[in-house]
Design a protein around this motif. Sequence first.
Motif, PDB file in Angstrom:
ATOM      1  N   CYS A  45       0.851  -1.197   0.000  1.00 30.60           N
ATOM      2  CA  CYS A  45       0.000   0.000   0.000  1.00 30.60           C
ATOM      3  C   CYS A  45       0.882   1.239   0.000  1.00 30.60           C
ATOM      4  O   CYS A  45       1.912   1.274   0.664  1.00 30.60           O
ATOM      5  CB  CYS A  45      -0.891  -0.008   1.243  1.00 30.60           C
ATOM      6  N   ARG A  46       0.455   2.255  -0.757  1.00 36.17           N
ATOM      7  CA  ARG A  46       1.122   3.562  -0.769  1.00 36.17           C
ATOM      8  C   ARG A  46       0.050   4.613  -1.018  1.00 36.17           C
ATOM      9  O   ARG A  46      -0.751   4.473  -1.939  1.00 36.17           O
ATOM     10  CB  ARG A  46       2.187   3.622  -1.853  1.00 36.17           C
ATOM     11  N   MET A  47       0.033   5.651  -0.178  1.00 42.89           N
ATOM     12  CA  MET A  47      -0.937   6.730  -0.383  1.00 42.89           C
ATOM     13  C   MET A  47      -0.389   8.050   0.131  1.00 42.89           C
ATOM     14  O   MET A  47       0.412   8.067   1.061  1.00 42.89           O
ATOM     15  CB  MET A  47      -2.272   6.410   0.283  1.00 42.89           C
ATOM     16  N   ASP A  48      -0.826   9.122  -0.494  1.00 49.72           N
ATOM     17  CA  ASP A  48      -0.440  10.468  -0.111  1.00 49.72           C
ATOM     18  C   ASP A  48      -1.366  10.939   1.003  1.00 49.72           C
ATOM     19  O   ASP A  48      -2.560  11.143   0.784  1.00 49.72           O
ATOM     20  CB  ASP A  48      -0.520  11.404  -1.314  1.00 49.72           C
ATOM     21  N   LEU A  49      -0.831  11.100   2.207  1.00 49.27           N
ATOM     22  CA  LEU A  49      -1.651  11.484   3.355  1.00 49.27           C
ATOM     23  C   LEU A  49      -2.156  12.924   3.272  1.00 49.27           C
ATOM     24  O   LEU A  49      -3.122  13.271   3.936  1.00 49.27           O
ATOM     25  CB  LEU A  49      -0.868  11.274   4.653  1.00 49.27           C
ATOM     26  N   ALA A  50      -1.516  13.740   2.473  1.00 49.60           N
ATOM     27  CA  ALA A  50      -1.972  15.127   2.318  1.00 49.60           C
ATOM     28  C   ALA A  50      -3.282  15.194   1.541  1.00 49.60           C
ATOM     29  O   ALA A  50      -3.986  16.192   1.596  1.00 49.60           O
ATOM     30  CB  ALA A  50      -0.900  15.957   1.618  1.00 49.60           C
ATOM     31  N   ARG A  51      -3.635  14.140   0.834  1.00 47.77           N
ATOM     32  CA  ARG A  51      -4.854  14.138   0.010  1.00 47.77           C
ATOM     33  C   ARG A  51      -6.059  13.496   0.708  1.00 47.77           C
ATOM     34  O   ARG A  51      -7.127  13.412   0.127  1.00 47.77           O
ATOM     35  CB  ARG A  51      -4.584  13.424  -1.302  1.00 47.77           C
ATOM     36  N   VAL A  52      -5.859  13.030   1.945  1.00 48.17           N
ATOM     37  CA  VAL A  52      -6.967  12.419   2.682  1.00 48.17           C
ATOM     38  C   VAL A  52      -7.918  13.527   3.127  1.00 48.17           C
ATOM     39  O   VAL A  52      -7.503  14.462   3.807  1.00 48.17           O
ATOM     40  CB  VAL A  52      -6.444  11.621   3.901  1.00 48.17           C
ATOM     41  N   GLU A  53      -9.179  13.412   2.747  1.00 46.17           N
ATOM     42  CA  GLU A  53     -10.139  14.464   3.075  1.00 46.17           C
ATOM     43  C   GLU A  53     -10.937  14.174   4.335  1.00 46.17           C
ATOM     44  O   GLU A  53     -11.226  15.075   5.093  1.00 46.17           O
ATOM     45  CB  GLU A  53     -11.053  14.700   1.875  1.00 46.17           C
ATOM     46  N   THR A  54     -11.325  12.918   4.547  1.00 48.37           N
ATOM     47  CA  THR A  54     -12.068  12.562   5.751  1.00 48.37           C
ATOM     48  C   THR A  54     -11.397  11.353   6.408  1.00 48.37           C
ATOM     49  O   THR A  54     -10.919  10.454   5.712  1.00 48.37           O
ATOM     50  CB  THR A  54     -13.538  12.215   5.430  1.00 48.37           C
ATOM     51  N   PRO A  55     -11.364  11.303   7.734  1.00 48.94           N
ATOM     52  CA  PRO A  55     -10.759  10.165   8.425  1.00 48.94           C
ATOM     53  C   PRO A  55     -11.521   8.866   8.122  1.00 48.94           C
ATOM     54  O   PRO A  55     -12.742   8.869   7.968  1.00 48.94           O
ATOM     55  CB  PRO A  55     -10.894  10.520   9.904  1.00 48.94           C
ATOM     56  N   TYR A  56     -10.779   7.774   8.032  1.00 48.38           N
ATOM     57  CA  TYR A  56     -11.405   6.475   7.801  1.00 48.38           C
ATOM     58  C   TYR A  56     -10.477   5.358   8.265  1.00 48.38           C
ATOM     59  O   TYR A  56      -9.306   5.601   8.580  1.00 48.38           O
ATOM     60  CB  TYR A  56     -11.778   6.289   6.324  1.00 48.38           C
ATOM     61  N   GLN A  57     -11.017   4.146   8.326  1.00 40.24           N
ATOM     62  CA  GLN A  57     -10.224   2.967   8.651  1.00 40.24           C
ATOM     63  C   GLN A  57     -10.115   2.093   7.419  1.00 40.24           C
ATOM     64  O   GLN A  57     -11.054   2.001   6.624  1.00 40.24           O
ATOM     65  CB  GLN A  57     -10.850   2.184   9.806  1.00 40.24           C
ATOM     66  N   MET A  58      -8.957   1.455   7.272  1.00 43.30           N
ATOM     67  CA  MET A  58      -8.697   0.610   6.112  1.00 43.30           C
ATOM     68  C   MET A  58      -8.134  -0.720   6.598  1.00 43.30           C
ATOM     69  O   MET A  58      -7.159  -0.741   7.347  1.00 43.30           O
ATOM     70  CB  MET A  58      -7.707   1.302   5.178  1.00 43.30           C
ATOM     71  N   THR A  59      -8.766  -1.816   6.183  1.00 40.86           N
ATOM     72  CA  THR A  59      -8.272  -3.150   6.520  1.00 40.86           C
ATOM     73  C   THR A  59      -7.318  -3.592   5.416  1.00 40.86           C
ATOM     74  O   THR A  59      -7.720  -3.719   4.264  1.00 40.86           O
ATOM     75  CB  THR A  59      -9.437  -4.149   6.657  1.00 40.86           C
ATOM     76  N   LEU A  60      -6.050  -3.797   5.777  1.00 40.31           N
ATOM     77  CA  LEU A  60      -5.056  -4.196   4.789  1.00 40.31           C
ATOM     78  C   LEU A  60      -4.901  -5.708   4.697  1.00 40.31           C
ATOM     79  O   LEU A  60      -4.695  -6.242   3.629  1.00 40.31           O
ATOM     80  CB  LEU A  60      -3.697  -3.579   5.129  1.00 40.31           C
ATOM     81  N   LEU A  61      -4.949  -6.376   5.822  1.00 38.51           N
ATOM     82  CA  LEU A  61      -4.796  -7.826   5.837  1.00 38.51           C
ATOM     83  C   LEU A  61      -6.012  -8.441   6.512  1.00 38.51           C
ATOM     84  O   LEU A  61      -6.467  -7.964   7.543  1.00 38.51           O
ATOM     85  CB  LEU A  61      -3.525  -8.230   6.596  1.00 38.51           C
ATOM     86  N   GLU A  62      -6.529  -9.488   5.934  1.00 40.41           N
ATOM     87  CA  GLU A  62      -7.690 -10.183   6.501  1.00 40.41           C
ATOM     88  C   GLU A  62      -7.219 -11.248   7.481  1.00 40.41           C
ATOM     89  O   GLU A  62      -6.028 -11.532   7.597  1.00 40.41           O
ATOM     90  CB  GLU A  62      -8.511 -10.811   5.368  1.00 40.41           C
ATOM     91  N   GLU A  63      -8.177 -11.858   8.183  1.00 41.17           N
ATOM     92  CA  GLU A  63      -7.888 -12.919   9.142  1.00 41.17           C
ATOM     93  C   GLU A  63      -7.070 -14.004   8.466  1.00 41.17           C
ATOM     94  O   GLU A  63      -7.295 -14.279   7.298  1.00 41.17           O
ATOM     95  CB  GLU A  63      -9.196 -13.499   9.707  1.00 41.17           C
TER      96      GLU A  63
END
Length: 122
Positions: A45-63
């Motif tokens: 995963c790679r993302m630009d944190l300056a472009r995040v507009e609203t807070p959220y949660q992201m699941t990267l790995l499943e059980e």
Amino acid sequence: MKKKGDLWLIGGLVLLIGIAFIFWALSRGGEGTMLVVLQDGREICRMDLARVETPYQMTLLEEPEKLVLEIERGRARVVEAACPDKLCERTGWLEKPMDQAVCLPQRVIVRIEGGRLDGVAQ
């Protein structure tokens, strides 16, 4: 009694300190601050944190290797991980370049890259 040369020297030092502070402040983050997640040395995963507009949660790995990130503008943190010690969760918010949270059982590194120095260092 101060001489004219002493005043020039003091003024020059103050100017250099001011310029150094500006470069330091610019390199701390802001636009171009990237969240990077690696597992087994591979980028997942790679993302630009300056472009995040609203807070959220992201699941990267499943059980069974569950890994959940909370992401806000300019910062991120691990909020849930399926490891026994939870050190990655206790690391807290990652905001500045070179901040990182490591989950050894899952072989995951969550880190912040950005600022002017990262482009040169990589």
